[in-house]
Design an enzyme around this catalytic site. Sequence first.
Site, PDB file in Angstrom:
ATOM      1  CG  HIS A  65      -3.316   9.087   0.134  1.00 11.51           C
ATOM      2  ND1 HIS A  65      -3.969   9.869   1.070  1.00 11.51           N
ATOM      3  CD2 HIS A  65      -4.090   7.993  -0.033  1.00 11.51           C
ATOM      4  CE1 HIS A  65      -5.079   9.255   1.446  1.00 11.51           C
ATOM      5  NE2 HIS A  65      -5.168   8.115   0.794  1.00 11.51           N
TER       6      HIS A  65
ATOM      7  CG  HIS B  48      -1.851   1.074   1.386  1.00 10.81           C
ATOM      8  ND1 HIS B  48      -1.873   1.916   2.465  1.00 10.81           N
ATOM      9  CD2 HIS B  48      -2.854   1.466   0.569  1.00 10.81           C
ATOM     10  CE1 HIS B  48      -2.860   2.781   2.336  1.00 10.81           C
ATOM     11  NE2 HIS B  48      -3.473   2.532   1.188  1.00 10.81           N
TER      12      HIS B  48
HETATM   13  O1  G3P Z   1      -5.940   0.450  -1.810  1.00  8.11           O
HETATM   14  C1  G3P Z   1      -6.869   0.759  -0.833  1.00  8.11           C
HETATM   15  C2  G3P Z   1      -6.620   2.042  -0.146  1.00  8.11           C
HETATM   16  O2  G3P Z   1      -5.523   2.679  -0.727  1.00  8.11           O
HETATM   17  C3  G3P Z   1      -7.756   2.975  -0.123  1.00  8.11           C
HETATM   18  O3  G3P Z   1      -7.569   4.007   0.784  1.00  8.11           O
HETATM   19  O4  G3P Z   1      -7.019   6.266   1.485  1.00  8.11           O
HETATM   20  O5  G3P Z   1      -5.249   4.567   1.433  1.00  8.11           O
HETATM   21  O6  G3P Z   1      -6.123   5.458  -0.675  1.00  8.11           O
HETATM   22  P1  G3P Z   1      -6.446   5.116   0.749  1.00  8.11           P
HETATM   23 CA    CA Z   2      -4.888   4.311  -2.295  1.00  6.37          CA
END
Ligand code: G3P
Ligand code: CA
Length: 267
Positions: free
Chosen positions: A60, A18
Site C-alpha cells: 500500500h 480491503h
Molecule cells: O479501495 C479503496 C481504498 O483502498 C482506497 O484507499 O488508501 O486504502 O488504498 P487506500
Molecule cells: Ca487501496
Amino acid sequence: MPAQAAPADPSSPTVFAHRGASTEAPENTLAAVRRAHEQHIKWIENDVQRTKDGALVVIHDATLSRTTDVEQVFPDRSPWRVADFTLAEIRRLDAGSWFAPRFRGERVPTLQEYLTLLDRDQQGLLLELKQPELYPGVEKQTVDALEKAGWLDQAHLAGRLVIQSFSADALRRTHELRPAVVTGFLGSPPVSRLKEYAAFADQINPDEKDVTYAYVQAVHSVDGPDGKPLRVNAWTVDDLTTAVRMAALGADGIITNRPDVIRNGVQ
Ligand code: G3P
Ligand code: CA
C-alpha cells in the site's frame, strides 16, 4: 429527489476485502488473501507498486517502513521507498511481524504470486494502481501481467476484475489500452463532471463520508463506457451501522477491512 434514503436493498452490496482480510492478517500479504478465502469472501482489494528493477509488488505505502522491517535490515536506505529497492532486497524483508509475531516470515508478494494464489474461478480482484505517477508505464505492465496470468479472459472481464485508481490519468490510459477492462475511479467527482469520468471509468468509488442518496442516484444515472450505469463502491467501511447505511443509500459495493463482519451484517 427523495430526501430520505430508501430501505436497504435486500440484494445487498458486494463486499470487498480491503488489502485482504486485513484485520486478521497483515495487509496485502498472501496470508490476508488466504484468510479472506477461508471466510468465503469473493472479492479482494489490493495495491500495486513497482520495485527499482521493475517488478510489480503488492503493497500500500510508497515506502516500506510501516509494513516491513526494512529500517532494521537496511538502516542506511532512508526514506525506504519501494521504488528504490530491488525485488531481491524486498524479498528479504519480513512483512508479517509488524502485525503479529505469528506472521513472521510473510513477504511482500509479487503481483504474479498474488494472482496465482487467488482462486481464478471463484474470486474477484479489485486491483488498485497505487501512486501510478511514480511508475511510468505501470498501466501497461499491469495489464500485461494480468493477461499473462489468465485474468483477461471473458469470464474475468465480465465480472472478476476491476482496476481502480485515484489517478484519472492512469485509468484513462488503462481504458485506452484495454477498453474491456472494468475500471473504477477512487474519489467523488462533482455530479456536473460525472460524464467526463464515464468516458473511461465504469465505477465511481468514493470515501463513504461522501456517499449520499442523491450522489448515488446521480452516479447511477450516468452510463459508463460499456453503456451500463456507473456503479458505486464505498470505502473504507468497518462498522455495521455504516455498512447498513451504505446499503440503504444504494451503494453497489462496500470495501472493508472486516469483510466477514460486514458480509454477515448486510447479506
Ligand atoms: O479501495 C479503496 C481504498 O483502498 C482506497 O484507499 O488508501 O486504502 O488504498 P487506500
Ligand atoms: Ca487501496
